[in-house]
Design a protein around this motif. Structure first.
Motif, PDB file in Angstrom:
ATOM      1  N   ALA A   8       0.814  -1.215   0.000  1.00  0.00           N
ATOM      2  CA  ALA A   8       0.000   0.000   0.000  1.00  0.00           C
ATOM      3  C   ALA A   8       0.847   1.265   0.000  1.00  0.00           C
ATOM      4  O   ALA A   8       0.389   2.309  -0.453  1.00  0.00           O
ATOM      5  CB  ALA A   8      -0.921  -0.003   1.213  1.00  0.00           C
ATOM      6  N   HIS A   9       2.065   1.188   0.506  1.00  0.00           N
ATOM      7  CA  HIS A   9       2.905   2.378   0.640  1.00  0.00           C
ATOM      8  C   HIS A   9       4.131   2.255  -0.258  1.00  0.00           C
ATOM      9  O   HIS A   9       5.086   1.546   0.065  1.00  0.00           O
ATOM     10  CB  HIS A   9       3.329   2.578   2.097  1.00  0.00           C
ATOM     11  N   ALA A  10       4.107   2.965  -1.374  1.00  0.00           N
ATOM     12  CA  ALA A  10       5.260   2.984  -2.274  1.00  0.00           C
ATOM     13  C   ALA A  10       6.310   3.932  -1.703  1.00  0.00           C
ATOM     14  O   ALA A  10       5.986   4.957  -1.106  1.00  0.00           O
ATOM     15  CB  ALA A  10       4.830   3.450  -3.660  1.00  0.00           C
ATOM     16  N   ILE A  11       7.561   3.582  -1.890  1.00  0.00           N
ATOM     17  CA  ILE A  11       8.662   4.375  -1.347  1.00  0.00           C
ATOM     18  C   ILE A  11       9.221   5.280  -2.440  1.00  0.00           C
ATOM     19  O   ILE A  11       9.548   4.817  -3.531  1.00  0.00           O
ATOM     20  CB  ILE A  11       9.790   3.456  -0.819  1.00  0.00           C
ATOM     21  N   SER A  12       9.346   6.558  -2.121  1.00  0.00           N
ATOM     22  CA  SER A  12      10.013   7.485  -3.033  1.00  0.00           C
ATOM     23  C   SER A  12      11.139   8.161  -2.258  1.00  0.00           C
ATOM     24  O   SER A  12      10.970   8.567  -1.114  1.00  0.00           O
ATOM     25  CB  SER A  12       9.025   8.517  -3.582  1.00  0.00           C
ATOM     26  N   LEU A  13      12.303   8.227  -2.885  1.00  0.00           N
ATOM     27  CA  LEU A  13      13.494   8.797  -2.252  1.00  0.00           C
ATOM     28  C   LEU A  13      14.148   9.815  -3.182  1.00  0.00           C
ATOM     29  O   LEU A  13      14.131   9.641  -4.399  1.00  0.00           O
ATOM     30  CB  LEU A  13      14.529   7.705  -1.954  1.00  0.00           C
ATOM     31  N   THR A  14      14.755  10.825  -2.572  1.00  0.00           N
ATOM     32  CA  THR A  14      15.623  11.701  -3.341  1.00  0.00           C
ATOM     33  C   THR A  14      16.982  11.019  -3.431  1.00  0.00           C
ATOM     34  O   THR A  14      17.253  10.058  -2.700  1.00  0.00           O
ATOM     35  CB  THR A  14      15.775  13.071  -2.648  1.00  0.00           C
ATOM     36  N   GLN A  15      17.835  11.501  -4.284  1.00  0.00           N
ATOM     37  CA  GLN A  15      19.181  10.925  -4.392  1.00  0.00           C
ATOM     38  C   GLN A  15      19.945  11.076  -3.072  1.00  0.00           C
ATOM     39  O   GLN A  15      20.692  10.190  -2.685  1.00  0.00           O
ATOM     40  CB  GLN A  15      19.966  11.589  -5.531  1.00  0.00           C
ATOM     41  N   GLU A  16      19.741  12.193  -2.405  1.00  0.00           N
ATOM     42  CA  GLU A  16      20.416  12.416  -1.122  1.00  0.00           C
ATOM     43  C   GLU A  16      19.937  11.417  -0.072  1.00  0.00           C
ATOM     44  O   GLU A  16      20.731  10.823   0.657  1.00  0.00           O
ATOM     45  CB  GLU A  16      20.151  13.848  -0.641  1.00  0.00           C
ATOM     46  N   GLN A  17      18.618  11.203   0.019  1.00  0.00           N
ATOM     47  CA  GLN A  17      18.071  10.234   0.971  1.00  0.00           C
ATOM     48  C   GLN A  17      18.557   8.822   0.649  1.00  0.00           C
ATOM     49  O   GLN A  17      18.928   8.073   1.553  1.00  0.00           O
ATOM     50  CB  GLN A  17      16.545  10.268   0.938  1.00  0.00           C
ATOM     51  N   TYR A  18      18.547   8.488  -0.641  1.00  0.00           N
ATOM     52  CA  TYR A  18      18.986   7.160  -1.060  1.00  0.00           C
ATOM     53  C   TYR A  18      20.455   6.933  -0.669  1.00  0.00           C
ATOM     54  O   TYR A  18      20.801   5.891  -0.124  1.00  0.00           O
ATOM     55  CB  TYR A  18      18.791   7.003  -2.567  1.00  0.00           C
ATOM     56  N   GLY A  19      21.304   7.918  -0.919  1.00  0.00           N
ATOM     57  CA  GLY A  19      22.718   7.803  -0.555  1.00  0.00           C
ATOM     58  C   GLY A  19      22.922   7.670   0.939  1.00  0.00           C
ATOM     59  O   GLY A  19      23.747   6.871   1.403  1.00  0.00           O
ATOM     60  N   GLU A  20      22.160   8.441   1.715  1.00  0.00           N
ATOM     61  CA  GLU A  20      22.285   8.388   3.169  1.00  0.00           C
ATOM     62  C   GLU A  20      21.837   7.027   3.707  1.00  0.00           C
ATOM     63  O   GLU A  20      22.494   6.443   4.572  1.00  0.00           O
ATOM     64  CB  GLU A  20      21.437   9.499   3.785  1.00  0.00           C
ATOM     65  N   LEU A  21      20.729   6.504   3.183  1.00  0.00           N
ATOM     66  CA  LEU A  21      20.250   5.194   3.634  1.00  0.00           C
ATOM     67  C   LEU A  21      21.196   4.074   3.203  1.00  0.00           C
ATOM     68  O   LEU A  21      21.431   3.130   3.969  1.00  0.00           O
ATOM     69  CB  LEU A  21      18.840   4.939   3.105  1.00  0.00           C
ATOM     70  N   GLN A  22      21.757   4.176   2.019  1.00  0.00           N
ATOM     71  CA  GLN A  22      22.752   3.195   1.567  1.00  0.00           C
ATOM     72  C   GLN A  22      23.945   3.197   2.516  1.00  0.00           C
ATOM     73  O   GLN A  22      24.474   2.150   2.870  1.00  0.00           O
ATOM     74  CB  GLN A  22      23.228   3.543   0.144  1.00  0.00           C
ATOM     75  N   HIS A  23      24.363   4.385   2.916  1.00  0.00           N
ATOM     76  CA  HIS A  23      25.494   4.520   3.838  1.00  0.00           C
ATOM     77  C   HIS A  23      25.173   3.845   5.185  1.00  0.00           C
ATOM     78  O   HIS A  23      26.018   3.145   5.746  1.00  0.00           O
ATOM     79  CB  HIS A  23      25.828   5.996   4.034  1.00  0.00           C
ATOM     80  N   ILE A  24      23.962   4.051   5.684  1.00  0.00           N
ATOM     81  CA  ILE A  24      23.570   3.451   6.963  1.00  0.00           C
ATOM     82  C   ILE A  24      23.568   1.928   6.874  1.00  0.00           C
ATOM     83  O   ILE A  24      23.968   1.248   7.821  1.00  0.00           O
ATOM     84  CB  ILE A  24      22.195   3.981   7.413  1.00  0.00           C
ATOM     85  N   THR A  25      23.154   1.377   5.733  1.00  0.00           N
ATOM     86  CA  THR A  25      23.118  -0.087   5.606  1.00  0.00           C
ATOM     87  C   THR A  25      24.510  -0.701   5.665  1.00  0.00           C
ATOM     88  O   THR A  25      24.647  -1.874   5.985  1.00  0.00           O
ATOM     89  CB  THR A  25      22.435  -0.533   4.299  1.00  0.00           C
TER      90      THR A  25
END
Length: 109
Positions: A8-25
């Motif tokens: 029900a909830h599609a995820i949308s990310l900015t490039q900055e958010q995507y990079g930050e989350l990748q870094h956290i993983t």
């Protein structure tokens, strides 16, 4: 690969958010386990929009309920931080502030 209903909830990310989350993983020692799991959930949901919550939960190692909650939370506030807890503050500290703090919590025999 998708077995259940479309999430029900599609995820949308900015490039900055995507990079930050990748870094956290990738921060296994310095980030908390819960932060890493939440970041993995959001990143996988973004990278694979056709995957259902069960598939993501098996990849991450959590329940599908956890995946649903963090998909929804990301859509609402775009954060993987813990929400404030309801209720008032504690009335006493749980840290041993006094040397005889156990005597105050438990009656002596």
């Amino acid at each position: 690969m998708a077995r259940g209903p479309k999430p029900a909830h599609a995820i949308s990310l900015t490039q900055e958010q995507y990079g930050e989350l990748q870094h956290i993983t990738r921060l296994r020692e310095s980030a908390g386990h819960t932060q890493v799991v939440r970041a993995k959930i959001v990143v996988l949901a973004y990278e694979h929009p056709d995957w259902d919550n069960g598939t993501i939960s098996r990849k991450v190692g959590c329940t599908d309920r956890t995946v649903r909650m963090w998909r929804r939370r990301w859509e609402e506030v775009a954060s993987i931080q813990e929400a404030p807890r309801p209720g008032g503050p504690r009335f006493f500290s749980l840290s041993p502030a006094r040397p005889n703090h156990r005597a105050c919590l438990h009656p002596s025999d």
